[in-house]
Design an enzyme around this catalytic site. Structure first.
Site, short mmCIF file in Angstrom:
data_model
loop_
_atom_site.label_atom_id
_atom_site.label_comp_id
_atom_site.label_asym_id
_atom_site.label_seq_id
_atom_site.Cartn_x
_atom_site.Cartn_y
_atom_site.Cartn_z
N GLY A 27 124.02 -80.01 16.26
CA GLY A 27 124.10 -78.89 15.34
C GLY A 27 122.75 -78.21 15.16
N GLY A 32 119.23 -71.85 22.79
CA GLY A 32 119.32 -72.83 23.88
C GLY A 32 120.68 -73.49 23.93
CG HIS A 33 122.05 -76.00 20.72
ND1 HIS A 33 121.14 -75.80 19.71
CD2 HIS A 33 122.00 -77.32 21.01
CE1 HIS A 33 120.55 -76.94 19.41
NE2 HIS A 33 121.05 -77.89 20.18
CD GLN A 57 120.58 -89.01 19.13
OE1 GLN A 57 121.75 -89.14 19.47
NE2 GLN A 57 119.83 -88.03 19.59
N GLY A 149 120.91 -79.93 28.22
CA GLY A 149 119.73 -79.10 28.47
C GLY A 149 118.64 -79.90 29.15
NE ARG A 189 113.34 -83.97 15.58
CZ ARG A 189 114.20 -84.65 16.35
NH1 ARG A 189 114.33 -84.36 17.63
NH2 ARG A 189 114.93 -85.63 15.82
#
Ligand code: PAF
Length: 288
Positions: A27, A32-33, A57, A149, A189
């Site tokens: 999310g 890029g997503h 993770q 990606g 991020r």
């Protein structure tokens, strides 16, 4: 576009389709997503994205609690890209009991680089991806595609190896890293960076490009000079106020350092880096 939360609803929604093309995400989607979704769209008869911030993770000191949850905005973006189905399970939906069975990736691939600095990270990633594949692909009768990606270069390699070693009937597609106009790799991020940090952030990619140039210039001398070049690259970044974890030149095939036996060619290498700017840890890479 349909949004489902439970495995039962996901399977019901996938019933009419043979060939899902799947984009797993956590999310907080950026361009890029959306490029991954565009890559996935022509591959299957239904395009599925998952949105799940996977606790497994994250190390206890990492940003699991603060990782942005932006479901509505994410769904709006996915709908605009023509995504057909979004699977956004709660933790209870995906892990109804503590996930005792885990996927343990091979140490030589998963305990280096990101895995060295984030112990357990690839166990968490492999486990959730295996489970998400199970959820999305188990009823499929035709080809199954999953798009990842290349920004998470090592992650993609771990997933490819998992697919290969478990003989999963899934084709993994790698999509190129999307970048901001200044060259910064797009990442969820990046949103943690303040204005000054955001301006500085492109320096990680510039340092990696310089390291790639040095590696190619060293040619057959690379194995002998590699560590020196990497140290110089890390010092240069540290001098700008970064805390680098690694900047390194590796073989594309297995992410090990090139040896004297390897012919150093433009196609054989990848440079990868991870460094902290303030409190934000960024990663990037370039195939040389
Ligand atoms: O790359 C990510 O966003 C995550 O690691 C993934 C593949 C969705 C697994 O949680």
């Amino acid at each position: 576009m349909k949004l489902v939360h439970t495995l039962e609803d996901l399977r019901a929604a996938l019933q009419p389709y043979d060939s899902p093309a799947f984009v797993p995400t956590m999310g907080n989607l950026h361009a890029g997503h959306l490029d991954l979704v565009r890559t996935a769209k022509p591959l299957g008869d239904v395009t599925v994205a998952s949105i799940f911030v996977n606790r497994l993770q994250f190390a206890p000191h990492e940003d699991f609690d603060t990782y942005p949850r932006t479901l509505q905005a994410d769904c709006d973006k996915l709908a605009t890209e023509g995504c057909d189905l979004v699977f956004a399970p709660s933790e209870k939906d995906l892990y109804p009991e503590p996930q005792g069975f885990k996927v343990q990736p091979p140490s030589e691939l998963a305990d280096i680089l990101e895995g060295h600095f984030r112990p357990g990270f690839f166990v968490g990633v492999s486990t959730v991806v295996m489970k998400l594949f199970q959820c999305v692909f188990s009823q499929a009768k035709g080809p199954r595609y999953a798009v990842f990606g290349k920004k998470d270069y090592q992650q993609q390699m771990v997933i490819r190896r998992m697919v290969q070693q478990f003989a999963l009937p899934v084709t993994v597609i790698g999509a190129e890293t999307q970048r901001a106009p200044d060259g910064l790799a797009l990442s969820s991020r990046n949103g943690y960076l303040n204005e000054t940090e955001r301006e500085e952030a492109v320096q990680l990619s510039l340092a990696l490009r310089a390291l790639a140039r040095d590696a190619l210039a060293a040619a057959d001398g690379l194995p002998a000079h590699r560590e020196g070049l990497e140290t110089r690259a890390m010092h240069a970044l540290a001098a700008r106020g970064w805390q680098p974890d690694y900047l390194t030149v590796r073989r594309r095939v297995d992410l090990q350092p090139p040896t004297a036996q390897d012919a150093v060619t433009a196609q054989s290498l990848v440079v990868l880096g991870a460094a902290r700017l303030g409190t934000t840890r960024l990663i990037d890479n370039f195939e040389v």
